[in-house]
Design a protein around this motif. Structure first.
Motif, short mmCIF file in Angstrom:
data_model
loop_
_atom_site.label_atom_id
_atom_site.label_comp_id
_atom_site.label_asym_id
_atom_site.label_seq_id
_atom_site.Cartn_x
_atom_site.Cartn_y
_atom_site.Cartn_z
N VAL A 197 6.16 7.26 -0.60
CA VAL A 197 7.13 6.26 -0.15
C VAL A 197 8.41 7.01 0.19
O VAL A 197 8.93 7.77 -0.63
CB VAL A 197 7.41 5.20 -1.25
CG1 VAL A 197 8.42 4.16 -0.74
CG2 VAL A 197 6.11 4.53 -1.67
N THR A 201 0.32 -6.80 -0.89
CA THR A 201 -0.02 -5.77 0.08
C THR A 201 -1.32 -6.17 0.74
O THR A 201 -2.18 -6.81 0.12
CB THR A 201 -0.20 -4.39 -0.57
OG1 THR A 201 -1.43 -4.37 -1.32
CG2 THR A 201 0.96 -4.06 -1.50
N LYS A 234 1.79 1.41 0.42
CA LYS A 234 1.90 0.05 -0.10
C LYS A 234 1.67 0.00 -1.61
O LYS A 234 2.47 -0.58 -2.34
CB LYS A 234 0.90 -0.87 0.61
CG LYS A 234 0.96 -0.87 2.13
CD LYS A 234 0.04 -1.90 2.75
CE LYS A 234 -1.41 -1.78 2.32
NZ LYS A 234 -2.03 -0.50 2.75
N SER A 251 11.98 5.83 -3.08
CA SER A 251 11.00 6.86 -2.71
C SER A 251 10.09 7.17 -3.88
O SER A 251 10.45 6.97 -5.05
CB SER A 251 11.70 8.14 -2.24
OG SER A 251 12.44 8.72 -3.29
N LYS A 252 8.89 7.66 -3.55
CA LYS A 252 7.92 8.09 -4.55
C LYS A 252 7.19 9.31 -4.03
O LYS A 252 6.62 9.28 -2.93
CB LYS A 252 6.92 6.97 -4.84
CG LYS A 252 5.92 7.31 -5.94
CD LYS A 252 6.60 7.42 -7.29
CE LYS A 252 5.62 7.74 -8.42
NZ LYS A 252 6.28 7.81 -9.74
N PRO A 268 10.39 5.31 -9.98
CA PRO A 268 10.75 5.83 -8.66
C PRO A 268 11.13 7.31 -8.75
O PRO A 268 11.66 7.77 -9.76
CB PRO A 268 11.95 4.98 -8.25
CG PRO A 268 11.87 3.76 -9.10
CD PRO A 268 11.26 4.19 -10.38
N THR A 312 4.37 1.59 -3.71
CA THR A 312 5.53 0.71 -3.78
C THR A 312 5.31 -0.39 -4.80
O THR A 312 6.19 -0.71 -5.61
CB THR A 312 5.82 0.08 -2.40
OG1 THR A 312 6.08 1.12 -1.46
CG2 THR A 312 7.01 -0.85 -2.47
#
Length: 307
Positions: free
Chosen positions: A20, A191, A43, A11-12, A56, A46
């Motif tokens: 994310v 991406t 995208k 996750s972000k 992260p 990530t």
């Protein structure tokens, strides 16, 4: 096969924004893996985590079996990164852009010069080696950016929207260069919001929306699972398509209503077209085509890739 990327619950977040949202991803050595989705799907966030340039916010991430939080420099030394926007030095020549970039990796001048010559040949830019970057076309600059990213012989190449803004011819030339890279053993992670690009380049991909993965598989698997073999597109002059949508109900497996057209998903587009005509539905134009990844995305999220 060796897993070069292992992400679990990744996750972000940026303050209250969740870019994310707890995704699981694995990328195998030698494959071309894609993140497909519209702008804002998560995208690029990530990709920055995978490039070991953005930590992260949660979950686990391993690259080449290493933790980017403690082995960032070692990981980055094995990566090639093609950012969404070219960051070339336009005051330098084409060759100098590669040679100077190679020095950041501690490579000798002699090695960098040999490598630059190889990469310019690969990128079809040998004749422009002594030219300044500024007057180059968009496609040439993109090929130079990719060539520069390969100066350290990376095991994995990360490409963020590699062909955005290029004309169709330049995109196809770039696809050919990337296909050659994959065939030589370089792992590609890209991406894109171009469905045809994902179908051309990717062995496997994930469809992302609002920071989450909504589907995973090869392009063919995703289309077979989430779409039909063909689609009948019906365009109408009026803005309100409620009436036409009701009139074609039951013609195919399902009907999607877009602002300017109806999409009838069916195994046999010609038969569906004949049935629509038999029902007296008068469209401005009709088209039978095969299903694409955009149809998959529309089915999964209710909107098109370019929304």
């Amino acid at each position: 096969m060796t897993e070069l990327i292992q992400a679990r619950g990744l996750s972000k977040t940026f303050g209250d924004l969740v870019a994310v949202d707890g995704i699981d991803v694995t990328v195998q050595q030698g494959e071309a893996f894609g993140f497909l989705g519209p702008n804002g799907a998560g995208k690029s966030s990530t990709m920055k985590m995978v490039a070991a340039t953005s930590p992260p916010s949660g979950g686990e991430l391993r690259l080449f079996g290493l933790d980017p939080a403690t082995h960032g420099p070692q990981i980055r030394a094995r990566l090639g990164v093609v950012p969404q926007r070219d960051t070339l030095d336009e005051e330098l020549t084409v060759a100098e852009n590669i040679e100077i970039y190679g020095r950041y990796f501690g490579l000798s001048r002699a090695h960098v010069r040999r490598r630059a010559a190889e990469l310019l040949d690969f990128a079809q830019l040998t004749e422009r080696a002594g030219s300044r970057v500024e007057p180059l076309s968009g496609g040439m600059k993109r090929r130079l950016t990719i060539a520069r990213s390969l100066v350290n012989d990376p095991e994995m190449l990360l490409l963020d929207e590699p062909t955005t803004g290029l004309d169709p011819q330049a995109r196809h030339v770039l696809w050919d260069r990337l296909f050659r890279l994959k065939r030589s053993g370089v792992t590609l992670v890209l991406t894109t919001h171009y469905m045809d690009e994902a179908e051309q380049l990717c062995d496997r991909l994930v469809v992302m929306d609002h920071g989450r993965i909504v589907a995973l598989g090869s392009p063919r698997e995703l289309i077979a699972t989430h779409a039909t073999r063909e689609v009948l597109e019906l365009r109408f002059a009026q803005d309100d398509l409620t009436g036409p949508a009701a009139a074609v109900e039951g013609v195919g497996e399902r009907v999607e209503v877009l602002p300017d057209r109806l999409l009838v998903y069916t195994a046999d587009g010609d038969a569906a077209s004949a049935e629509v005509h038999r029902r007296g539905v008068l469209a401005v134009s009709s088209l039978v085509r095969r299903s694409t990844l955009e149809d998959v995305f529309l089915h999964l999220t209710g909107r098109t890739l370019v929304d």
